[in-house]
Scaffold this active site. Structure first.
Site, mmCIF file in Angstrom:
data_model
loop_
_atom_site.group_PDB
_atom_site.id
_atom_site.type_symbol
_atom_site.label_atom_id
_atom_site.label_comp_id
_atom_site.label_asym_id
_atom_site.label_seq_id
_atom_site.Cartn_x
_atom_site.Cartn_y
_atom_site.Cartn_z
ATOM 1 N N LYS A 112 1.553 -3.544 4.507
ATOM 2 C CA LYS A 112 1.346 -4.921 4.172
ATOM 3 C C LYS A 112 1.630 -6.175 5.173
ATOM 4 O O LYS A 112 0.982 -7.102 4.695
ATOM 5 C CB LYS A 112 2.259 -5.338 2.781
ATOM 6 C CG LYS A 112 2.256 -4.129 1.621
ATOM 7 C CD LYS A 112 1.162 -4.096 0.787
ATOM 8 C CE LYS A 112 1.132 -3.446 -0.516
ATOM 9 N NZ LYS A 112 1.687 -2.034 -0.270
HETATM 10 C C1 LIG Z 1 0.893 -0.892 -0.775
HETATM 11 C C2 LIG Z 1 1.186 0.428 -0.261
HETATM 12 C C3 LIG Z 1 0.175 1.367 -0.320
HETATM 13 C C4 LIG Z 1 -1.113 1.338 -1.274
HETATM 14 O O1 LIG Z 1 -1.992 0.454 -0.771
HETATM 15 P P1 LIG Z 1 -2.978 -0.313 -1.706
HETATM 16 O O2 LIG Z 1 -3.802 -1.215 -0.845
HETATM 17 O O3 LIG Z 1 -2.210 -0.965 -2.875
HETATM 18 O O4 LIG Z 1 -3.997 0.916 -2.219
HETATM 19 C C5 LIG Z 1 0.370 2.590 0.114
HETATM 20 N N1 LIG Z 1 1.498 2.836 1.230
HETATM 21 C C6 LIG Z 1 2.410 1.765 1.049
HETATM 22 C C7 LIG Z 1 3.748 1.965 2.068
HETATM 23 C C8 LIG Z 1 2.224 0.701 0.602
HETATM 24 O O5 LIG Z 1 3.339 -0.380 0.635
#
Ligand SMILES: *Cc1c(COP(=O)(O)O)cnc(C)c1O
Length: 495
Positions: A112
């Site tokens: 993120k």
């Molecule tokens: C948010 C997240 C995901 C999923 O990503 P999306 O964009 O919501 O599909 C996968 N792995 C981690 C560690 C995340 O923080």
């Protein structure tokens, strides 16, 4: 050429990129989509000699066409700096014959950070451009990683406040500790008695609450969203697909124009949607492999054409993917419905009313770029164990879901095109599950476990984990799922 953004739910007037970033969600509750997906203006070969920041500019300028070169470059420079622990920003590791795109080298050790390091700068720039006088209040629901990454991004950014809701008990202890120790005059963190979907629904309802909006305006505030529905999140995520393809070219792992598959551990469908956009921009990606955990609503969707969230919610070792309503899927539904807002809107209504919708056979045909599968908890742990014992490479449970699904894909299809497996979190963010997978289960606290994992793997404990070890808890509010509005009014002094 200028790109505008329109809602997935009505043919209303399109807005500029900066307006879309400020608003987050369209007024009709739809998601903003570009009126056209631009193509890359520079060859991947030429991009392969460029830095992450340079590639970021080459990609983002195509989408954020109302930002000046100076504005956009300033945002990029402030985001992708030494907050990341490597100048590569998004390095690629090779293990067991596959490539892992490590997106966890930012401030909060999860992917993120790739978007949330830049979103606050895009948003404050957008506010200036649009002469916004109100303070921006970022309202976010998190399944764990978004919350901390958004808090870190927005903390003490002038002209903003941020309020984060997370499911109490539904995130890892390290994730929770990261959030409740967050410093900053403008930050609030609240646990709710409920799961992520309830938190997300609560936030959506607050955004849709017209009376609340009036109250906010009168007090000099306006809401915006840092959730992955904001195009200011989506666009920066396209960058690393372009960058990693160019990087594979540079190191000679692939030939020019060779197609690759990408494997994405998926929750809200943001990350994999960015890969889909990268493909449409001209990156030679073949299959988009969508990996789910035991909350396999996307797998069922890809195999049956029915999206059905009426099922039990499972708490897994990959909590950031414990999601039953994948918000960003709406953008894909809109697209495969032939960019038809009406077709999309009634499906989203059906999702709210009945918890499900289905798609036509023509729409299913348009999904052929995608392959969906899922990993059980046991398979996920096995993959972590095997990859470490056989190749000395350590991955977190989210990444292990992807690696497991990729194995299933290969054994089903015998497709051996090169694969880029997207690695979304540091193993230190989910230390307990990782240690358990390695057969080192114990009752010790997560920080002691981190020391043990370090001794076992020889991989240094990231700064993000070391820091929160001794940091004081600054946020301890907990509320019911239906008490979120009251909390927001209290924090903003509207009550
Ligand atoms: C948010 C997240 C995901 C999923 O990503 P999306 O964009 O919501 O599909 C996968 N792995 C981690 C560690 C995340 O923080």
């Amino acid at each position: 050429m200028s790109i505008l953004y329109q809602s997935t739910r009505s043919e209303g007037e399109a807005v500029t990129a900066s307006e879309a970033i400020l608003q987050g969600l369209a007024p009709d509750g739809g998601l903003y989509v570009p009126t056209e997906i631009p193509t890359l203006k520079e060859s991947l070969k030429s991009l392969s000699t460029k830095s992450y920041r340079e590639v970021a500019y080459a990609v983002m300028k195509e989408y954020l066409t109302d930002f000046t070169e100076e504005e956009l470059k300033a945002c990029i420079d402030q985001a992708y700096d030494d907050k990341f622990d490597t100048p590569e920003i998004a390095p690629i590791a090779k293990a067991g014959g596959d490539y892992y795109l490590e997106l966890y080298h930012g401030a909060t050790i999860a992917f993120k950070d790739m978007a949330l390091s830049i979103l606050p700068h895009l948003m404050t720039t957008a506010a200036k451009k649009n002469h916004v006088k109100e303070q921006i209040v970022i309202l976010t629901a998190t399944s764990g990683d978004t919350g901390k990454a958004a808090l870190a991004g927005f903390a003490d950014v002038p002209g903003t406040k941020i309020i984060v809701f997370y499911p109490k008990g539904g995130v890892s202890p390290i994730q929770e500790r990261q959030m409740v120790t967050q410093k900053g005059e403008n930050v609030s963190v609240i646990g709710i008695h409920g799961n992520f979907d309830q938190a997300q629904t609560g936030v959506k309802n607050l955004f849709a609450d017209e009376a609340l909006k009036e109250k906010l305006l009168a007090a000099g505030y306006r809401f915006s969203s840092a959730n992955s529905i904001n195009i200011g999140r989506l666009v920066p995520q396209i960058v690393y697909y372009v960058y990693s393809y160019a990087h594979l070219l540079k190191i000679g792992a692939i030939k020019n124009r060779e197609v690759i598959n990408v494997v994405v551990p998926t929750g809200n469908f943001g990350n994999i949607l960015a890969a889909y956009y990268a493909k449409q921009m001209g990156v030679p990606i073949d299959r988009l492999i969508c990996a789910s955990n035991e909350n396999r609503v996307l797998y069922d969707f890809f195999t049956t054409g029915v999206y059905d969230k009426n099922r039990d919610f499972v708490l897994t070792s990959s909590p950031s993917m414990d999601i039953l309503v994948s918000s960003n899927l709406e953008r894909l539904i809109y697209r495969i419905a032939g960019d038809d807002a009406e077709q999309n809107a009634w499906r989203m209504k059906s999702l709210v009313r009945y918890g499900k919708y289905d798609i036509t056979s023509l729409m299913r045909e348009r999904l052929e770029d995608f392959y969906g599968n899922y990993a059980t908890e046991e398979e996920t742990a096995q993959t972590i164990n095997q990859l470490f014992s056989e190749h000395g490479y350590l991955i977190d449970p989210h990444t292990a879901v992807a690696a497991t699904v990729y194995r299933k894909y290969v054994s089903e299809t015998a497709d051996r095109e090169k694969a880029l497996i997207v690695s979304t979190a540091s193993p230190y963010k989910f230390t307990r599950s990782v240690m358990q997978a390695l057969g080192k289960e114990s009752d010790e606290d997560d920080f002691t476990l981190a020391d043990r994992l370090c001794a076992l793997s020889g991989i240094e404990i990231p700064k993000a984990v070391k820091e929160i070890r001794t940091a004081p808890v600054l946020h301890d509010t907990v509320c019911e799922a239906d008490g979120m509005k009251a909390e927001v009014e209290r924090i903003l002094g509207l009550a």
